[in-house]
Scaffold this active site. Structure first.
Site, PDB file in Angstrom:
ATOM      1  NE  ARG A  53      -2.464  -5.994   6.799  1.00 41.44           N
ATOM      2  CZ  ARG A  53      -3.544  -6.641   6.368  1.00 41.44           C
ATOM      3  NH1 ARG A  53      -4.030  -7.656   7.047  1.00 41.44           N
ATOM      4  NH2 ARG A  53      -4.143  -6.256   5.250  1.00 41.44           N
ATOM      5  CB  THR A 103      -7.200  -6.418   9.103  1.00 39.63           C
ATOM      6  OG1 THR A 103      -7.336  -7.549   8.244  1.00 39.63           O
ATOM      7  CG2 THR A 103      -7.565  -5.146   8.362  1.00 39.63           C
ATOM      8  CE  LYS A 108      -3.978  -2.128   2.347  1.00 42.14           C
ATOM      9  NZ  LYS A 108      -5.052  -1.888   3.357  1.00 42.14           N
ATOM     10  NE  ARG A 152      -6.715 -13.132   4.700  1.00 41.09           N
ATOM     11  CZ  ARG A 152      -7.320 -11.963   4.466  1.00 41.09           C
ATOM     12  NH1 ARG A 152      -7.165 -11.339   3.312  1.00 41.09           N
ATOM     13  NH2 ARG A 152      -8.085 -11.418   5.380  1.00 41.09           N
ATOM     14  CE1 TYR A 175      -9.478  -3.093  -0.312  1.00 39.55           C
ATOM     15  CE2 TYR A 175      -8.752  -1.115  -1.456  1.00 39.55           C
ATOM     16  CZ  TYR A 175      -8.474  -2.247  -0.696  1.00 39.55           C
ATOM     17  OH  TYR A 175      -7.173  -2.513  -0.331  1.00 39.55           O
ATOM     18  CG  PHE A 186     -13.324   0.758   6.690  1.00 36.32           C
ATOM     19  CD1 PHE A 186     -12.999   0.254   5.441  1.00 36.32           C
ATOM     20  CD2 PHE A 186     -13.955  -0.086   7.595  1.00 36.32           C
ATOM     21  CE1 PHE A 186     -13.292  -1.059   5.095  1.00 36.32           C
ATOM     22  CE2 PHE A 186     -14.249  -1.414   7.254  1.00 36.32           C
ATOM     23  CZ  PHE A 186     -13.915  -1.891   5.993  1.00 36.32           C
TER      24      PHE A 186
HETATM   25  P1  RTP Z   1      -8.372  -6.937   2.742  1.00 34.17           P
HETATM   26  O1  RTP Z   1      -9.855  -7.029   2.425  1.00 34.17           O
HETATM   27  O2  RTP Z   1      -7.699  -5.705   2.224  1.00 34.17           O
HETATM   28  O3  RTP Z   1      -7.635  -8.195   2.448  1.00 34.17           O
HETATM   29  O4  RTP Z   1      -8.224  -6.801   4.293  1.00 34.17           O
HETATM   30  P2  RTP Z   1      -8.831  -7.704   5.377  1.00 34.17           P
HETATM   31  O5  RTP Z   1      -9.691  -8.763   4.805  1.00 34.17           O
HETATM   32  O6  RTP Z   1      -7.677  -8.094   6.226  1.00 34.17           O
HETATM   33  O7  RTP Z   1      -9.674  -6.641   6.164  1.00 34.17           O
HETATM   34  P3  RTP Z   1     -11.171  -6.128   5.940  1.00 34.17           P
HETATM   35  O8  RTP Z   1     -11.809  -6.109   7.278  1.00 34.17           O
HETATM   36  O9  RTP Z   1     -11.811  -6.871   4.830  1.00 34.17           O
HETATM   37  O10 RTP Z   1     -10.905  -4.629   5.526  1.00 34.17           O
HETATM   38  C1  RTP Z   1     -10.719  -4.253   4.186  1.00 34.17           C
HETATM   39  C2  RTP Z   1      -9.759  -3.123   4.080  1.00 34.17           C
HETATM   40  O11 RTP Z   1     -10.254  -1.983   4.740  1.00 34.17           O
HETATM   41  C3  RTP Z   1      -9.265  -1.406   5.526  1.00 34.17           C
HETATM   42  N1  RTP Z   1      -9.846  -0.981   6.780  1.00 34.17           N
HETATM   43  N2  RTP Z   1      -9.723   0.219   7.278  1.00 34.17           N
HETATM   44  N3  RTP Z   1     -11.031   1.189  10.530  1.00 34.17           N
HETATM   45  C4  RTP Z   1     -10.447   1.369   9.351  1.00 34.17           C
HETATM   46  O12 RTP Z   1      -9.974   2.421   9.020  1.00 34.17           O
HETATM   47  C5  RTP Z   1     -10.352   0.212   8.453  1.00 34.17           C
HETATM   48  N4  RTP Z   1     -10.881  -0.971   8.672  1.00 34.17           N
HETATM   49  C6  RTP Z   1     -10.544  -1.744   7.601  1.00 34.17           C
HETATM   50  C7  RTP Z   1      -8.204  -2.430   5.784  1.00 34.17           C
HETATM   51  O13 RTP Z   1      -6.943  -1.858   5.716  1.00 34.17           O
HETATM   52  C8  RTP Z   1      -8.401  -3.441   4.672  1.00 34.17           C
HETATM   53  O14 RTP Z   1      -7.421  -3.257   3.686  1.00 34.17           O
HETATM   54 MG    MG Z   2     -11.216  -8.450   3.329  1.00 35.17          MG
END
Ligand code: RTP
Ligand code: MG
Length: 159
Positions: free
Chosen positions: A113, A99, A16, A93, A57, A65
């Site tokens: 991370r 995350t 990123k 992962r 997304y 978010f």
């Molecule tokens: P990704 O979809 O990117 O693989 O990430 P993930 O499954 O580990 O996490 P997810 O919960 O699906 O979140 C998708 C993306 O949103 C960003 N995010 N920002 N509170 C916040 O600001 C927030 N929460 C989630 C994460 O960085 C993730 O890339």
């Molecule tokens: Mg995800």
């Protein structure tokens, strides 16, 4: 080595903007890819348009978010990889770590991370979460790449 989805699964990894902007972090993340013996199938650096991020997304549209995430991902260059490994999706992962940055720092402090994540949004990397999303995400970044042709035609490059 047999080149098959069972032996070598493909995943999409993104570095990123927060990490691409910092040469030492960029290098450290790249080194994690090598250390874990991923085969780097494709790699490119690009600047995403906001519309591309929104599409990528779209499953998160409406989440609190979403806007922040889309703006951040378009805010600077990112690096995209197609990575191959046995169980590549889960392995990447695991290498990334959780995350949420608070969780990452406590549960997996040596993960990418856990080491470099700044916030839940600026969390260094992305990885596909299933075979279906890996295919969709690989196609989004590498439209000329054919998974089928890769499994059938190219010889594995061992490192
Ligand atoms: P990704 O979809 O990117 O693989 O990430 P993930 O499954 O580990 O996490 P997810 O919960 O699906 O979140 C998708 C993306 O949103 C960003 N995010 N920002 N509170 C916040 O600001 C927030 N929460 C989630 C994460 O960085 C993730 O890339
Ligand atoms: Mg995800």
């Amino acid at each position: 080595i047999l080149r098959s989805p069972q032996a070598l699964q493909l995943t999409l990894a993104l570095i990123k903007p927060d990490a691409v902007a910092h040469p030492l972090i960029l290098e450290a993340v790249h080194q994690q890819i090598l250390n874990n013996k991923f085969l780097i199938v494709r790699m490119r650096e690009l600047l995403w348009r906001k519309e591309d991020c929104q599409k990528f997304y779209q499953e998160h549209e409406g989440r609190f978010f979403y806007q922040r995430l889309v703006e951040f991902m378009a805010s600077g260059p990112i690096r995209a990889y197609i990575l191959a490994h046995k169980d590549a999706i889960q392995l990447w992962r695991t290498v990334m770590g959780p995350t949420r940055v608070f969780r990452a720092r406590h549960v997996a402090p040596d993960s990418i991370r856990g080491s470099f994540g700044l916030t839940d949004t600026r969390n260094t990397t992305h990885g596909s979460d299933s075979v279906v999303s890996a295919s969709r995400e690989i196609a989004a970044f590498f439209p000329n790449f054919s998974e089928q042709r890769w499994y059938e035609e190219e010889e594995p490059q061992l490192r």
